[in-house]
Write a protein that holds these residues in place. Structure first.
Motif, PDB file in Angstrom:
ATOM      1  N   LEU A 239       7.940 -13.133   0.036  1.00 34.97           N
ATOM      2  CA  LEU A 239       7.075 -11.933   0.509  1.00 34.97           C
ATOM      3  C   LEU A 239       5.507 -12.383   0.967  1.00 34.97           C
ATOM      4  N   GLY A 240       5.334 -13.770   0.310  1.00 31.88           N
ATOM      5  CA  GLY A 240       4.012 -14.284   0.606  1.00 31.88           C
ATOM      6  C   GLY A 240       3.856 -14.722   2.318  1.00 31.88           C
ATOM      7  N   ALA A 243       3.813 -11.760   4.335  1.00 32.03           N
ATOM      8  CA  ALA A 243       2.514 -11.131   4.381  1.00 32.03           C
ATOM      9  C   ALA A 243       1.460 -11.794   5.179  1.00 32.03           C
ATOM     10  N   ALA A 246       3.666 -11.239   9.229  1.00 33.45           N
ATOM     11  CA  ALA A 246       4.320 -10.240   9.834  1.00 33.45           C
ATOM     12  C   ALA A 246       3.260  -8.907  10.180  1.00 33.45           C
ATOM     13  N   ASP A 247       3.622  -8.278  11.323  1.00 36.16           N
ATOM     14  CA  ASP A 247       2.892  -6.990  11.597  1.00 36.16           C
ATOM     15  C   ASP A 247       3.585  -5.949  11.043  1.00 36.16           C
ATOM     16  N   ALA A 263       3.226  -3.964   7.635  1.00 38.02           N
ATOM     17  CA  ALA A 263       3.125  -4.819   6.635  1.00 38.02           C
ATOM     18  C   ALA A 263       2.083  -4.189   5.550  1.00 38.02           C
ATOM     19  N   GLN A 264       1.099  -3.384   6.029  1.00 40.45           N
ATOM     20  CA  GLN A 264       0.281  -2.978   5.007  1.00 40.45           C
ATOM     21  C   GLN A 264       1.050  -1.679   4.435  1.00 40.45           C
ATOM     22  N   PHE A 267       3.409  -3.359   1.824  1.00 43.54           N
ATOM     23  CA  PHE A 267       2.740  -3.951   0.594  1.00 43.54           C
ATOM     24  C   PHE A 267       1.903  -2.843  -0.239  1.00 43.54           C
ATOM     25  N   ARG A 268       1.262  -1.944   0.498  1.00 41.74           N
ATOM     26  CA  ARG A 268       0.412  -1.306  -0.211  1.00 41.74           C
ATOM     27  C   ARG A 268       1.035   0.177  -0.815  1.00 41.74           C
ATOM     28  N   LEU A 278      11.257  -5.884  -5.665  1.00 42.98           N
ATOM     29  CA  LEU A 278      10.765  -7.212  -5.054  1.00 42.98           C
ATOM     30  C   LEU A 278       9.462  -7.445  -5.606  1.00 42.98           C
TER      31      LEU A 278
ATOM     32  N   VAL C 203      14.532 -13.883  -5.442  1.00 46.56           N
ATOM     33  CA  VAL C 203      13.285 -13.340  -5.980  1.00 46.56           C
ATOM     34  C   VAL C 203      13.568 -12.486  -7.140  1.00 46.56           C
ATOM     35  N   SER C 204      14.538 -11.541  -6.977  1.00 48.10           N
ATOM     36  CA  SER C 204      14.776 -10.616  -7.948  1.00 48.10           C
ATOM     37  C   SER C 204      15.294 -11.207  -9.109  1.00 48.10           C
ATOM     38  N   PRO C 275       0.742 -19.134   0.159  1.00 52.04           N
ATOM     39  CA  PRO C 275       0.960 -17.809   0.796  1.00 52.04           C
ATOM     40  C   PRO C 275       0.601 -16.563  -0.039  1.00 52.04           C
ATOM     41  N   VAL C 276      -0.583 -15.712   0.160  1.00 49.31           N
ATOM     42  CA  VAL C 276      -0.770 -14.395  -0.592  1.00 49.31           C
ATOM     43  C   VAL C 276       0.180 -13.397  -0.299  1.00 49.31           C
ATOM     44  N   PRO C 277       0.737 -12.747  -1.005  1.00 48.50           N
ATOM     45  CA  PRO C 277       1.601 -11.570  -0.501  1.00 48.50           C
ATOM     46  C   PRO C 277       0.662 -10.377  -0.527  1.00 48.50           C
ATOM     47  N   ASP C 278      -0.398 -10.625   0.280  1.00 56.79           N
ATOM     48  CA  ASP C 278      -1.251  -9.305   0.652  1.00 56.79           C
ATOM     49  C   ASP C 278      -1.684  -9.456   2.192  1.00 56.79           C
ATOM     50  N   PRO C 279      -1.090  -8.413   2.946  1.00 57.10           N
ATOM     51  CA  PRO C 279      -1.482  -8.370   4.445  1.00 57.10           C
ATOM     52  C   PRO C 279      -2.984  -8.378   4.459  1.00 57.10           C
ATOM     53  N   ASP C 280      -3.720  -7.635   3.679  1.00 59.67           N
ATOM     54  CA  ASP C 280      -5.146  -7.418   4.001  1.00 59.67           C
ATOM     55  C   ASP C 280      -5.949  -8.833   3.743  1.00 59.67           C
ATOM     56  N   ARG C 282      -4.869 -11.566   4.450  1.00 58.71           N
ATOM     57  CA  ARG C 282      -4.258 -12.977   5.174  1.00 58.71           C
ATOM     58  C   ARG C 282      -5.459 -13.619   6.137  1.00 58.71           C
TER      59      ARG C 282
END
Ligand code: ATP
Ligand code: ATP
Ligand code: MG
Ligand code: MG
Ligand code: NI
Lengths: 362, 333, 369, 566, 326
Positions: A239-240, A243, A246-247, A263-264, A267-268, A278, C203-204, C275-280, C282
């Motif tokens: 997932l990292g 993040a 990906a768009d 993506a937002q 994740f949000r 996950l 992962v799961s 990598p940070v799993p946070d699109p904000d 990135r």
């Protein structure tokens, strides 16, 4: 689940009528109801069972999901790389207005490597051990460009330099085994990019690599995409990584798409219990340490014998609540909106559960 | 690389020395243990014990084995002298000794027979390589189909057929009953190419049948394995034509182990040649060896055995080098 | 969760809290040449002089890039490999060079969990045989019979005891890993060396196993040495973390301190690359990422002095000359660096400049891998 | 393929028919020219006359390149057994005490290089026989007669400057050669045709002489290519005037070597080859082919080779020390089965009932003490003998046999027949090359291994009873190794009769005596002869002057010509 | 892409379901799975059944012969034509009749049927024992070389090279022909030679497998619980080696049958009158133009036997290791 408010946009992706002619696609890549089944000794493997998505130039789609959920099969399906005798492929794949599934093999071959290219997971096995890196790139170029060897070679060296291989003119004559893991992956990328493809599929391009090298490669892909404006499909279970790149994100489970959105959104405000799972099972460096992870119980389903109804129901903590038909009815994905979720739980409940139970624990 | 070659040469030499020691020991010691004196094989039927002893002395058989062996090795590397009675003859290196039976040096005898065996081996090899690989490729491409099954069962049948049966049967049918092929003696290629090929043809085919089967199976297996390799998928993903994918990418990998096995098979072909030559009456090394064994012509037997071993060792060596050439991953170190 | 009946244990606890002390540990694998007569022509210096301690009841995480010697370290401390040099002290006893026979009783104390759930279980043995093997090998009396004991263990790790007679191939990856854990627990060890116990899992499933390890530690008072390359997993489980680079420990310290304020440039780079799993975040993450150039050098011929210097943006001439010793720079945080990371470098601006500097380190042409 | 035999020959007196060659001369003709083509499945042991032992080799060298002091006459029938002067001008002068033989050489004898043949060359040739360490393989009778305690080592180790140090042979001048015996030996002259005639010392290359023996006969070697081919051309220095015996019709003689036996037969039948050098008969398939096709059959002969195939029964290995046990075997044997095992009546031979074959003087076809002519086993009689022997339920024994050719089959046939009367025989095969020398040729070994019955075959080196029977049955000739009296028969009465017979100079009387010895030997039941060997040979219809030469039991190579001149 | 992953989830599923039901008792061992697979392979099963029949025939030779044949060495001179050198009368198909199912042997008139079934005894005895010997040596050498490695491995590997470098047939005939040819001794020598030369094939495979098994983590895990080398070899390695060893043994048997026949064909096999297929064939060479049946019968016997073993071994290999296609 057919939400009343969405009924107009719902497409019955699980219909068995086969591909229908919808309106001509406007998107660069439009995958419609793609199904890829493999007849095997043990039964029919429904590796991909009705996947639809669209992708525009310059955007990146991340596909995530567990091992065996059909990610690779999907990407190979788009490229038309399945053996026609051994895989049953149905549905539609439109690439820039051209349908590929029904197109003659020769036509798809011409597009392959030219307009759409792929980066594979394991660069050591994905490169031919007996040919030099250069020869393999040159070959890729010369299938689609009638140019002299020397011209193609120049291009290969050029590209190797672009993907960050030091001394490309010298390394071009090395064999793959003489490259380190990261360099091999770069060479793979060079090979995929040699014809400036408009669609680039990267199937777990960094799984075999260390974090520091992974970061290099991810940067490289991003830079190149910006430069060429290609559409990119990024397949991964990390997932990292999604993040980072990906768009849009598509979450696969048991050969189906269970949730899609930007993506937002994913994740949000994820809404599918599998997506929650996950996120919950993943320890994160960017948060303070949680006491416990929230795993998904059980293990991934067999693709031959998918659980009836929602494929996730045996592992889903919310299944069967309030008499929702998780065990019997296959939930469908809302199409057209920017957030599709294939789940029987009413959207409001989902949002509530996420907000109340899940988000705080993450 | 050079020091790899040097080392390999050295190991090969060591191997040959050990083999020669064992062979020598076996052929000159075992008869002794079994209570026979090689000299008795050499003397005529009316010889007296004194004659036997004299002959033993002349052949050096009265010496300890080690001395005999040393002499033998000396002959190999430096040649040795043989007593003809009135004068001595020098048998130049590599001297495998003199045949008990016709008092001729063994080495020229071997060289003399070599062309026949080589004719047989090369012809058979060409047939089996082409036939076997082709059958394997077809079978792999038609995997699971009727053709595949047929080819593979035929291949198994091929390995299961004893040469001495196939050979005789073929001869009975094609030479004696249908008269499609000439019988007759072996002729040299340059004397009569058609006759040469005609005489060898059945030998080629029977010998090839034995090996072709193995190659077909090997090719097929290798092909199936390779076809599912990631790099073949990559080749397809590049948009290569199927012809190129199979012909270039797949075959390149398929042929590598085939070449290896081929080298080894060529090296050990002598075994098959013995049977084929004795079935088809070809005067090659195989026949020579059988005749020598039957007449207890120990120097010839020893010579042929060592010659065969040398072949195998050489073939091993060449194959290793070749392997390094065709497989860039192999580094000779 | 059921508890297993404690088998008798001799209280041999020394006064110190350190269960395991490792000093100057080395393992060099000779590279041999020659078919008949072998001679060493060099050595892979897989582990090249490392020191650390493991305290009773804690989890020590060991991270680093592929090939840096993590597994080798794990095997050395569980004495599956004979160390080339250095010293391993377990519960106050020097076990560095114990023979196989002398090691046997000690095997009860130290156990391993392996990375690959597929190859670590013998496909020809039933689960019962696999999990019961330690009892048989160590001649441990099982009052209610081996079968019962095994079934208890299976229950303990969350498997169905009915699976006693099944074969490994009938289980999924996560279940297999549980079998491996059950086997490691059979002897009620004090120390468990877990070599990438979850890397091969989805992962799961990873989370299930991580939680299980957690639970077991609490319940059975276990000590872990946990090897992983996934920094987030290590962070989740470990109390203290050691970072390895090319056969050396470059930094070791309490988890939070190390993650929050890494002192070694390598640690800093490594952490920034996750990598940070946070699109904000990135864009920020990307901006602040310190990208190392090139690859890890070969352990056959490591760079002189500080091994990281070839990729380090802070390297100076001293680094090539002197091997930096492991020094305690913060509470419990040891680092082997001549020029440790300073506070400013951890700020966004500092990172950006570090990033720029790192990009400029001339790439060392690595030889064939 | 088969060949049509178109009889184009003119002037042939006896028309070709089956076995005609044993009755007279087939296609008598004096037409010269052409090439006589031999084929051979092997290599001749040697071409060196000193080293040649077997009949066809002797036949070959005698016919083409090796003239001896005396030689049997080239005539069909009995006449072919009579010795004629060849190098010698006339039959020798024999001293009254029968110890000195003096020969005079003819005039005008030359080697192929034109050098004259002198008595020294003759003596040198005989001396070479003594160099057994270098030139082994040939008959050694002359050594037995001429060494006389000198221990002559052969010319190569001879200290005599001229290398003529053998004392028992003297050459007073170039034309005279004198042999001095220590004891009278009536068959002495028969030893001479077997030996080399003359070898020029200057051309003697010892072990390599076989590569080019120097000819005194009508042909000389052109090429000798071992394993492949031998070719001979006319010897310009051979003077027909000195040689009334050899016809020398063809211009060339060729021999293809190392042929596959079946291939050889095929070429014979096709007419590509003229005859088989080995003269041991065609192979099984050739045999069937010939016998089933009357056109082919008329070109075939099945001469008696002079060989006898027999089992010998030990007198020393129990229970065969009891004559009744031996007789039981005699009665139990199935001679038809044995004959079939050897190839049947045509190719194998006639059933033998006693130990002297038809070509030996003294042969008596009616001598059949055990009534085996009819060929069938006589189980009742055998059982009676077993009772007499004290083994009514039979016994166990071993049959020794060589692992070559048809012999294992004959042993099996005997084994099977013996089983019918309760004698359980096991077959012990052993290596052919040492069988006669040390396996059954060593009495100790025979006792040790317990060989009750031994397979054997015997052919005369010279056609008299002495040459044939003596070594087989003379109790005083039993040797520790290389023994020929395998049964260890040592009967004083027989020994006495042998002394009488060997001393008898009148051939007729000697033959009579040998006939009596033969009967006596048969009575001991130690020998179980079963066939007088025959060989079914095919002759190319173009061959002229074909007849079976009694001396060798083969066609006379030296008389042959080819009718078509090719 | 392989079928491997497909079965794994399926089985997992089975486990899940079973655990839900709570009735999981017996697991399916790999052997059982292989057997199920083998049963589906009809060609291999045909081979297997033939092999079984052959073994049965060899073991029960005396009984079968009583029912359908004549005593093995009984002469039937009336069935042959002595004038043609003892071949069965021309045109009778080698003397095949109701009485003589496969005809008679030329010269002796012995029943070919009984020769063939007793020949099976000889062939199988030698082939099986030689294979056993080869397997025994192969395992010992292969396992020691692979497991202990180091100089022992170098030594054994060289040794295997050495044995493989011998021109086998030649060496065998030469050696056998200088030794006394008595029956028991011959058989023993043949077994030793055939076994003694075919073991490196097994040895190499075992060594290779051991090398790769040794790297598998379960060996390490066995060591980590304190298992001795002995236990590791016997409990961990050998069970995993069983499949390849079994497969290669079944594939070596036909080679050894051919080898035995070849030696007999070349005249250095078991001494007569012990029946042997190879010798029948070599005996037939001289008659084959006029009595082709005599060549055909033993030839086919060898062919069918070897084919059956090969088919079976091949199927076994596929069944035990579906991924190795060769
Ligand atoms: N050729 C094929 N024949 C049969 N089954 C196949 C084939 N290819 C793939 N499968 C099956 O389809 C399923 C989906 O496989 P796929 O490779 O797409 O998974 P994935 O999501 O890419 O997993 P991973 O993360 O492990 O790469 C798997 O169960 C796989 O075993
Ligand atoms: N038995 C061995 N013989 C030779 N070299 C070895 C051996 N085992 C490990 N090495 C080498 O030692 C180095 C360290 O290996 P190790 O397995 O400890 O690394 P790691 O940190 O566990 O890597 P990974 O993350 O890939 O598992 C590597 O270069 C490896 O190639
Ligand atoms: Mg995938
Ligand atoms: Mg590791
Ligand atoms: Ni080197």
């Amino acid at each position: 689940m057919k939400g009343a408010d969405m009924s107009s946009t719902i497409t019955a992706t699980d219909s068995t009528e086969g591909p229908r002619l919808g309106p001509l696609p406007s998107a660069f890549l439009d995958v419609r109801d793609l199904r890829i089944h493999f007849p095997t000794d043990d039964g029919l493997v429904r590796a991909v069972d009705g996947i639809s998505f669209t992708l525009e130039r310059g955007r990146t789609l991340g596909i995530v999901g567990e091992s065996g959920s059909g990610k690779s099969v999907t990407s190979l399906g788009i490229l038309g790389l399945h053996h026609r005798g051994r895989a049953r492929v149905s549905g539609e794949v439109w690439l820039d207005g051209e349908e590929l599934i029904s197109a003659p093999a020769e036509r798809v071959r011409q597009l392959r490597g030219q307009r759409m290219a792929m980066i594979f997971q394991d660069p050591l096995t994905a490169m031919h051990p007996y040919f030099t890196v250069g020869a393999q790139i040159i070959e890729a170029y010369r299938v689609h460009h009638k140019v002299a060897k020397s011209v193609a070679r120049k291009r290969a060296i050029d590209l190797l330099g672009r993907v960050g291989i030091p001394q490309p003119a010298r390394r071009v004559d090395d064999y793959p085994h003489q490259f380190s893991g990261g360099m091999r992956q770069r060479a793979m990328i060079a090979m995929a990019l040699v014809n400036n493809p408009e669609l680039l599929i990267a199937d777990e391009p960094t799984t075999a690599l260390d974090v520091t090298v992974q970061a290099q490669i991810l940067d490289l892909i991003r830079d190149l995409q910006e430069e060429f404006g290609s559409a990119v499909i990024m397949i991964t279970h990390d997932l990292g990584v999604v993040a980072e790149l990906a768009d849009d994100i598509l979450v696969m489970y048991g050969g189906k798409c269970v949730e899609e959105g930007t993506a937002q959104t994913i994740f949000r405000r994820p809404e599918h219990p599998y997506a929650w799972g996950l996120l919950g099972s993943m320890p994160r460096v960017d948060r303070s340490v949680r006491d416990r992870l929230i795993p998904i119980k059980g293990s991934p389903p067999s693709l031959i014998n998918l659980p009836g109804g929602c494929a996730f129901h045996p592992r889903c903590p919310y299944q069967g609540r309030n008499g929702i038909p998780c065990r019997t009815e296959v939930p469908t994905l809302a199409e057209g909106s920017d957030h599709g979720v294939a789940c029987h739980i009413p959207p409001s409940d989902r949002r509530r559960i996420f907000a109340e139970d899940i988000a705080p624990a993450l | 690389m050079t020091h790899y070659i040097l080392r390999r040469v050295l190991t090969s030499v060591v191997l040959m020395i050990i083999i020669s020691m064992i062979t020598f020991g076996v052929f000159f010691m075992v008869p002794k243990l079994a209570g026979t004196n090689p000299a008795e094989l050499y003397v005529g039927k009316q010889a007296t014990p004194a004659d036997v002893a004299a002959t033993a002395r002349k052949l050096g058989l009265d010496q300890p084995v080690t001395v005999q062996y040393a002499r033998f090795v000396k002959g190999l590397v430096a040649g040795r002298d043989f007593d003809d009675g009135p004068n001595k003859t020098h048998c130049a290196a590599p001297c495998f000794g003199y045949s008990f039976r016709n008092d001729r040096p063994v080495w020229p005898l071997l060289l003399d027979r070599l062309p026949v065996t080589i004719s047989l081996a090369v012809g058979a090899a060409v047939i089996w390589l082409i036939g076997g690989v082709l059958a394997g490729v077809i079978s792999a491409l038609r995997r699971g189909g009727a053709l595949d099954r047929t080819v593979m069962v035929l291949a198994l049948a091929g390995v299961s057929l004893p040469i001495y049966f196939t050979g005789l049967l073929a001869q009975l049918v094609f030479v004696h009953q249908l008269h499609w092929l000439p019988g007759g003696e072996y002729v040299n290629l340059w004397d009569d190419p058609a006759g040469w090929a005609g005489k060898l043809f059945l030998g080629w085919v029977t010998l090839a049948l034995l090996y072709a089967a193995t190659y077909a199976r090997l090719t097929r297996a290798q092909m199936l394995e390779t076809v599912s390799e990631d790099y073949v998928r990559t080749a397809r993903a590049k948009g290569l034509r199927e012809r190129t994918v199979i012909g270039k990418h797949v075959m390149r990998s398929v042929l590598t182990p085939i070449v290896t096995i081929f080298g080894l098979d060529i090296g050990s072909l002598l075994g098959g040649a013995i049977l084929t030559e004795s079935v088809f009456g070809l005067p090659g090394i195989g026949r020579l060896s059988i005749d020598a064994v039957n007449t207890k012509d120990l120097p010839v037997v020893l010579g042929v055995t060592l010659f065969g071993a040398l072949f195998i060792v050489l073939a091993n060596f060449v194959v290793d080098l070749l392997y390094a050439v065709i497989d860039p991953r192999v580094r000779l170190a | 969760m059921p508890t297993i009946s404690q088998t008798e244990r001799t209280p041999s606890r020394p006064a110190t809290d350190d269960l395991l002390q490792v000093s100057g540990l080395e393992k060099h694998f000779p590279i041999t040449h020659g078919a008949v007569i072998r001679r060493a022509v060099g050595a892979v210096r897989a582990v090249d002089g490392i020191d650390f301690t493991v305290r009773s009841g804690e989890t020590l995480g060991l991270v680093g890039e592929s090939g840096c010697g993590k597994s080798t370290t794990g095997r050395l401390i569980s004495r599956l490999l004979e160390p080339t040099g250095g010293k391993i002290v377990f519960e106050g006893r020097d076990i560095t060079h114990l023979s196989t026979r002398e090691m046997r009783p000690l095997r009860r104390e130290v156990q391993m969990i392996f990375q690959d759930p597929y190859s670590s279980l013998n496909p020809r043995h039933t689960v019962g045989a696999i999990v019961g093997a330690p009892f048989r090998v160590q001649h441990i009396p099982t009052p209610q019979g081996t079968k019962r004991a095994v079934q208890e263990l299976l229950e303990l790790v969350g498997l169905n005891p009915e699976h006693y007679n099944r074969y490994p191939h009938e289980f999924s990856g996560g279940q297999r890993q549980r079998i491996g854990i059950a086997r490691a627990l059979a002897l009620r060890p004090k120390l468990i060396v877990a070599d990438e116990p979850v890397s091969a899992l989805d992962v799961s499933i990873q989370a299930q196993v991580v939680n299980l390890l957690d639970d077991l530690q609490r319940e059975l008072n276990l000590t872990y040495v946990l090897i992983a390359h996934d920094l987030s997993v290590v962070r989740h489980i470990s109390d203290r973390v050691a970072v390895m680079y090319l056969g050396k420990i470059v930094e070791v310290g309490p988890r939070d301190a190390l993650y929050a304020a890494p002192l070694h440039p390598y640690t800093l780079a490594l952490l920034s690359a996750v990598p940070v799993p946070d699109p904000d975040r990135r864009d920020r993450a990307q901006r602040e990422r310190i990208l190392l150039t090139g690859d890890v050098p070969s352990p056959i011929d490591p760079p002189s002095g500080c091994r990281f210097r070839t990729r380090c943006w802070k390297a100076q001439e001293l680094c090539a000359r002197e091997v930096p010793p492991l020094r305690e720079l913060a509470a419990g945080q040891l680092v082997a660096c001549h020029f440790p990371v300073e506070e400013v470098e951890r700020t966004p601006q500092g990172r950006v400049s570090a990033q720029r500097a790192a990009a400029e380190v001339p790439p060392v042409t690595t030889g064939p891998a | 393929g088969t060949s049509e035999s178109k009889d184009e020959e003119k002037g042939s007196t006896v028309s070709a028919e089956f076995n005609a060659g044993t009755k007279g001369i087939v296609n008598a003709s004096d037409k010269k020219g052409g090439t006589l083509r031999f084929g051979y499945s092997s290599d001749p042991d040697s071409l060196d006359p000193t080293r040649i032992y077997y009949a066809s080799g002797q036949n070959f060298m005698r016919s083409f390149y090796n003239r001896t002091l005396l030689t049997p006459d080239s005539k069909p029938g009995e006449d072919g057994l009579k010795l004629q002067p060849d190098l010698a001008e006339a039959m020798p002068e024999i001293s009254a005490d029968k110890l000195t033989y003096t020969f005079k050489l003819k005039n005008g004898l030359k080697f192929e290089d034109g050098a004259p043949v002198t008595s020294k060359d003759v003596k040198y040739a005989i001396e070479r026989t003594f160099a057994q360490d270098v030139l082994s393989g040939g008959p050694t009778y002359l050594i037995d007669q001429l060494d006389q305690g000198q221990n002559y080592p052969g010319p190569y180790k001879d200290t005599d400057p001229e290398k003529l140090g053998l004392k028992s042979v003297q050459t007073p001048d170039d034309k005279t050669i004198v042999f001095k015996l220590a004891k009278p030996f009536p068959d002495f002259l028969y030893l001479l045709p077997m030996a080399p005639g003359a070898v020029p010392r200057a051309k003697d290359t010892g072990a390599k002489y076989t590569e080019h023996p120097v000819s005194t006969g009508p042909y000389m070697f052109e090429t000798v290519d071992p394993g492949k081919k031998i070719t001979m051309v006319r010897n310009p220095n051979w003077d027909p005037a000195t040689d009334p015996i050899r016809k020398a019709l063809p211009d060339r003689v060729e021999m293809t070597l190392q042929m596959q036996p079946d291939e050889l037969d095929k070429q014979l039948l096709d007419g590509t080859l003229d005859l088989d050098f080995g003269q041991t008969g065609v192979q099984q398939s050739g045999q069937a082919k010939i016998l089933l096709d009357k056109n082919l059959k008329k070109n075939a002969d099945e001469p008696v080779t002079g060989f006898i195939r027999y089992f010998t029964i030990s007198t020393k290995v129990p229970p065969f020390d009891n004559i009744h046990c031996r007789k039981a075997v005699q009665y139990a044997a199935d001679k038809v089965a044995l004959q079939t095992a050897r190839g049947g009546a045509d190719a194998g031979g006639d059933i033998a009932t006693n130990m002297l074959p038809p070509n030996i003087a003294g042969h008596d076809p009616k001598l059949d003490p055990f009534g085996t002519k009819q060929g069938k086993p006589q189980v009742d009689k055998a059982k009676e003998e077993l009772v007499a022997c004290g083994k009514p339920n039979g016994f166990e024994t071993k049959i020794a046999v060589r692992n070559r050719g048809k012999e294992p089959k004959t042993a099996e046939a005997l084994q099977q027949a013996l089983a019918q009367v309760g004698i359980k025989a096991t077959i012990d095969q052993s290596d052919a090359s040492l069988y006669f020398r040390s396996t059954i040729g060593s009495p100790d070994n025979v006792h040790k291994k317990g060989y009750g019955i031994m397979t054997a075959g015997w052919g005369a080196d010279f056609p008299t009873g002495t040459g044939f029977l003596q070594v087989l049955v003379d109790g005083r000739l039993i040797q520790a190794s290389g023994n020929n009296n395998y049964a260890e028969l040592n009967d004083p009465e027989i020994n006495g009769m042998i002394d009488q017979a060997t001393a008898e100079t009148d051939p007729k009387k000697a033959a009579d005596l040998w006939g009596q010895i033969n009967a006596k030997v048969m009575d001991t039941a130690t020998q179980l002869p079963f066939v007088y060997d025959k060989a079914l040979n095919y002759r190319n219809p173009r061959l002229t002057n074909v007849y079976v030469y009694s001396y060798f039991g083969e066609w006379d190579f030296g008389s042959l010509g080819v009718s078509d001149g090719k | 892409m392989t079928v491997g992953p497909v079965t794994a989830p399926a089985e997992t599923q089975a486990v899940e379901e079973a655990s839900v039901a709570g009735t999981a008792i017996e697991g399916r061992s790999l052997g059982r799975i292989a057997w199920t697979r083998l049963k589906r392979d009809r060609v291999a099963m045909a081979g297997g059944v033939t092999v079984l029949l052959l073994i049965l025939v060899a073991v029960l030779a005396p009984l079968i012969n009583k029912a359908f044949g004549h005593p093995v060495n009984e002469y039937h001179q009336d069935k042959i034509d002595p004038n043609l050198g003892g071949i069965p009368p021309v045109g009778t198909w080698g003397g095949i009749s109701r009485e003589f199912l496969l005809g008679v042997q030329p010269v002796t008139g012995r029943d070919l049927f009984s020769q063939i079934i007793y020949g099976a005894q000889t062939s199988l005895l030698i082939a099986f024992t030689a294979t056993l010997l080869a397997v025994a040596i192969g395992i010992v050498v292969g396992v020691s070389a692979g497991f202990f490695g180091g100089w022992l491995d170098s030594l054994f590997s060289r040794f295997m090279d050495l044995v493989l470098a011998f021109p086998l047939i030649l060496f065998a005939i030469a050696l056998i022909s200088v030794l006394p040819p008595t029956k028991g001794f011959r058989i023993a020598v043949m077994i030793i030679i055939i076994g003694g030369f075919s073991w490196p094939y097994i040895g190499r495979i075992v060594r290779g497998q051991t090398l790769s098994l040794r790297e598998r983590e379960f060996v390490e895990s066995a060591r980590s619980i304190g298992s001795s080398n002995f236990r590791i070899i016997f409990k961990e390695l050998l069970p995993n080696l069983a499949a390849p060893i079994l497969v290669y043994s079944t594939l070596i048997i036909p080679t050894n049958i051919l080898f035995e026949a070849a030696l007999s064909f070349l005249g250095v096999g078991v001494p007569p009158p012990t029946p042997s297929w190879g010798r029948l064939l070599s005996d037939a060479v001289q008659f084959y133009e006029y009595d082709p049946m005599y060549m055909f019968v033993p030839g086919m016997a060898i062919f069918l036997t070897v084919l059956a073993f090969n088919l079976f071994g091949d199927g076994l290999r596929d069944a035990l290791d579906p991924r190795a296609n060769r």
